[in-house]
Design an enzyme around this catalytic site. Structure first.
Site, PDB file in Angstrom:
ATOM      1  N   GLN A   5      -8.612  -7.869 -10.635  1.00 10.91           N
ATOM      2  CA  GLN A   5     -10.067  -6.638 -10.190  1.00 10.91           C
ATOM      3  C   GLN A   5      -9.062  -5.893 -11.115  1.00 10.91           C
ATOM      4  OE1 GLN A   5     -10.259  -5.772  -6.338  1.00 10.91           O
ATOM      5  NE2 GLN A   5      -8.571  -4.131  -6.258  1.00 10.91           N
ATOM      6  N   HIS A  23       0.929  -1.279   0.256  1.00  4.13           N
ATOM      7  CA  HIS A  23       0.072   0.273  -0.397  1.00  4.13           C
ATOM      8  C   HIS A  23       0.809   1.259   0.497  1.00  4.13           C
ATOM      9  CE1 HIS A  23      -2.841  -3.275   1.976  1.00  4.13           C
ATOM     10  NE2 HIS A  23      -3.890  -2.285   1.042  1.00  4.13           N
ATOM     11  N   ARG A  50      -3.862  -9.814   4.612  1.00  4.64           N
ATOM     12  CA  ARG A  50      -4.265 -11.237   5.418  1.00  4.64           C
ATOM     13  C   ARG A  50      -3.028 -12.203   5.960  1.00  4.64           C
ATOM     14  NH1 ARG A  50      -8.158 -10.774   1.182  1.00  4.64           N
ATOM     15  NH2 ARG A  50     -10.426 -11.312   1.788  1.00  4.64           N
TER      16      ARG A  50
HETATM   17  P1  AMP Z   1      -6.466  -4.001  -0.563  1.00  2.00           P
HETATM   18  O1  AMP Z   1      -6.030  -3.166   0.682  1.00  2.00           O
HETATM   19  O2  AMP Z   1      -6.133  -5.426   0.069  1.00  2.00           O
HETATM   20  O3  AMP Z   1      -7.840  -4.389  -1.041  1.00  2.00           O
HETATM   21  O4  AMP Z   1      -5.056  -2.971  -1.569  1.00  2.00           O
HETATM   22  C1  AMP Z   1      -5.797  -1.866  -1.866  1.00  2.00           C
HETATM   23  C2  AMP Z   1      -4.861  -1.997  -3.535  1.00  2.00           C
HETATM   24  O5  AMP Z   1      -3.371  -2.340  -2.934  1.00  2.00           O
HETATM   25  C3  AMP Z   1      -4.792  -2.974  -4.197  1.00  2.00           C
HETATM   26  O6  AMP Z   1      -5.185  -1.862  -5.224  1.00  2.00           O
HETATM   27  C4  AMP Z   1      -3.302  -3.528  -4.355  1.00  2.00           C
HETATM   28  O7  AMP Z   1      -3.782  -4.290  -5.506  1.00  2.00           O
HETATM   29  C5  AMP Z   1      -2.956  -3.037  -3.930  1.00  2.00           C
HETATM   30  N1  AMP Z   1      -2.046  -3.773  -3.122  1.00  2.00           N
HETATM   31  C6  AMP Z   1      -2.558  -4.508  -2.069  1.00  2.00           C
HETATM   32  N2  AMP Z   1      -0.501  -5.127  -1.403  1.00  2.00           N
HETATM   33  C7  AMP Z   1      -0.219  -4.872  -2.587  1.00  2.00           C
HETATM   34  C8  AMP Z   1       1.719  -5.165  -3.268  1.00  2.00           C
HETATM   35  N3  AMP Z   1       2.332  -5.819  -2.260  1.00  2.00           N
HETATM   36  N4  AMP Z   1       2.025  -4.969  -4.322  1.00  2.00           N
HETATM   37  C9  AMP Z   1       1.030  -3.613  -4.476  1.00  2.00           C
HETATM   38  N5  AMP Z   1      -0.219  -3.375  -4.852  1.00  2.00           N
HETATM   39  C10 AMP Z   1      -0.653  -3.728  -3.086  1.00  2.00           C
END
Ligand code: AMP
Length: 528
Positions: free
Chosen positions: A157, A34, A192
């Site tokens: 997504q 993030h 997670r």
């Molecule tokens: P989430 O909080 O899991 O819904 O993720 C929010 C955003 O962060 C989404 O656009 C995800 O694709 C991105 N994201 C989550 N983990 C990663 C990661 N390890 N590398 C790059 N982007 C990430």
């Protein structure tokens, strides 16, 4: 950094200063992935807003909505450290109001292309992408950002939103994809992951490892999707992990690929203890190919040269190959028609392409550099008739296809996407009105110091050339069925190149391509 708890505070913050908002939507449990998104969102004169909202409509019954990691204090710290200007923690009714949370009801305006959710997570999480689409629409409506930053980690997504969310496909706001950020052992950072015990965390590292093994199999010559998918499944199953899917798909359409032919994405979802984890890897059987077609004067050459330089691909100017044959025919003073003389001329013609330091294509015929000579007006006037000769097309198409076996090209011409490289990853058809093209041609001729005919004459020549190209029997000029038409009237070259670069990154992830590049595996140097 400002902390916003409700819509009133958000609206006040949005109204407090002018200038664009860059938006990073998340579900919280912020980590380095993030943070990378937040850093990518930062820029001069913009304000960066992070939202933290565990969206109930994207969780199915029995999924982990209630146990999803929620750490608002830690989230605020991480967002602040990465450079966010504000973090917003809306409650469910702030986002949805009193709307019925049943997705099919509340989001009837939004339609997901069914084909995009037939693979990967689609069948395993019914209603999930509808929920994602719905929440994104609500959030963007409220925030009205200029740019949304999202991760390539969730490739499906990203693809679904890009193709199905009106704000993105109508280009009311830009979507910036950010490469996957991984931990040292290769596992993508994920909210997670924090729910895993140390032993489960060690097991989770097998996920990227299994994908690397699949890539090694590809390097060893394996092309069958079934074999590659089974290899990943077996690796993970034998370590006691429950695999939802391991699936090879086309990265753009997300349709299953029975064989690896060009670029594909191998996506995997596994259950490790309480967590369901995703990962993917891009696999290549050859370097990517971009095919750019279109009539004369659309800026094809400049666009192709700039795009090739940006992406580290070779610029294959196939028009120059036809011009070279036209030049040779003019030199030989043979009449421009099929027959023995033409056959002989082609057989004794060695056409060699090399690329200079600045990526410019150098074309030699029988050892003579004709790169400049082929631009003379008499060659320009002759080339359509030469290009229509079947023998010429046959010889040049064969040579172009040989280049295509290795890939790594941006090729421009008139039948690249339709005839020469029908398997190109990206097919683009550039267009512009005749009047606009005549103006550009005039500017170009002035720059080259060539005598300038009246604009009406140029327009007539261009219209005539279009007619010849579009009505010739061999591979007439037209957009490829699965190509993208890009109109360039009144659009700057850089803007066209930006658009094509964005399109390329819908086929080949940014993260993957920048790594691949750096590893120096792109083609450079002479190709004959
Ligand atoms: P989430 O909080 O899991 O819904 O993720 C929010 C955003 O962060 C989404 O656009 C995800 O694709 C991105 N994201 C989550 N983990 C990663 C990661 N390890 N590398 C790059 N982007 C990430």
């Amino acid at each position: 950094m400002v902390i916003l708890h409700n819509n009133r505070e958000l609206d006040q913050w949005l109204a407090a200063a002018p200038g664009p908002i860059h938006f990073v939507p998340t579900m919280g449990g912020l980590h380095r992935g993030h943070q990378q998104l937040i850093r990518a969102a930062c820029g001069a004169g913009v304000r960066v807003l992070v939202s933290v909202f565990v969206n109930p409509t994207q969780f199915g019954p029995g999924e982990d909505f209630t146990t999803y990691p929620r750490h608002p204090d830690g989230d605020a710290q991480q967002a602040d450290a990465a450079g966010a200007d504000a973090i917003w923690f809306p409650a469910v009714d702030h986002v949805y109001g009193d709307a019925n949370l049943d997705c099919s009801h509340a989001s009837s305006r939004l339609r997901i292309k069914a084909s995009l959710i037939r693979t990967l997570c689609g069948p395993w999480r019914p209603g999930h992408f509808e929920g994602v689409l719905m929440v994104m629409e609500r959030l963007l409506e409220r925030v009205q950002p200029a740019l949304v930053v999202m991760g390539e980690k969730d490739w499906q997504q990203l693809t679904v939103l890009r193709r199905c969310l009106p704000a993105f496909y109508e280009k009311r706001c830009r979507l910036l994809p950010v490469p996957v950020v991984r931990e040292e052992d290769g596992l993508p950072y994920g909210s997670r992951n924090s729910r895993l015990s140390p032993a489960q965390r060690r097991q989770a590292a097998l996920l990227p490892q299994a994908l690397r093994d699949a890539e090694a199999a590809v390097h060893g010559g394996e092309r069958s999707a079934t074999v590659l998918e089974q290899l990943v499944r077996t690796r993970l199953n034998s370590a006691g992990l429950a695999v939802d899917y391991a699936q090879l798909v086309n990265p753009l359409t997300l349709q299953p690929c029975p064989r690896l032919d060009g670029v594909a994405l191998l996506g995997v979802a596994v259950h490790v203890g309480p967590a369901r984890l995703l990962d993917h890897r891009f696999l290549l059987s050859r370097q990517p190919i971009i095919a750019i077609d279109g009539p004369a004067g659309t800026g094809k050459s400049t666009v192709t040269r700039l795009l090739a330089a940006r992406l580290g691909l070779l610029h294959l100017d196939t028009g120059a190959m036809y011009r070279a044959v036209a030049w040779r025919m003019l030199e030989s003073r043979e009449p421009i028609r099929s027959g023995e003389a033409l056959q002989k001329l082609l057989e004794t013609m060695e056409l060699r392409l090399t690329w200079g330091d600045r990526g410019q294509q150098v074309i030699c015929i029988n050892g003579v550099d004709v790169s400049d000579a082929i631009r003379l007006p008499r060659v320009t006037a002759t080339v359509p008739r030469v290009a229509a000769l079947p023998e010429v097309r046959q010889v040049l198409t064969r040579q172009q296809r040989v280049f295509g076996q290795q890939g790594g090209l941006v090729s421009e011409g008139r039948d690249m996407g339709t005839a020469v490289f029908p398997h190109a990853e990206l097919k683009v058809y550039l267009t512009a009105t005749v009047a606009e093209r005549a103006r550009r041609r005039a500017a170009d001729m002035t720059q080259r110091g060539q005598a300038l005919p009246p604009l009406a004459t140029l327009e007539a020549q261009i219209a005539e050339r279009d007619h010849l190209d579009r009505t010739r029997t061999e591979a007439p000029l037209r957009p490829a069925e699965d190509g993208v038409v890009v109109a360039t009237d009144g659009v700057g070259i850089e803007q066209v190149v930006d658009e094509l670069e964005e399109l390329f990154y819908q086929h080949v992830s940014h993260g993957f391509w920048s790594m691949h590049h750096r590893s120096g595996r792109c083609l450079h140097g002479p190709v004959t």
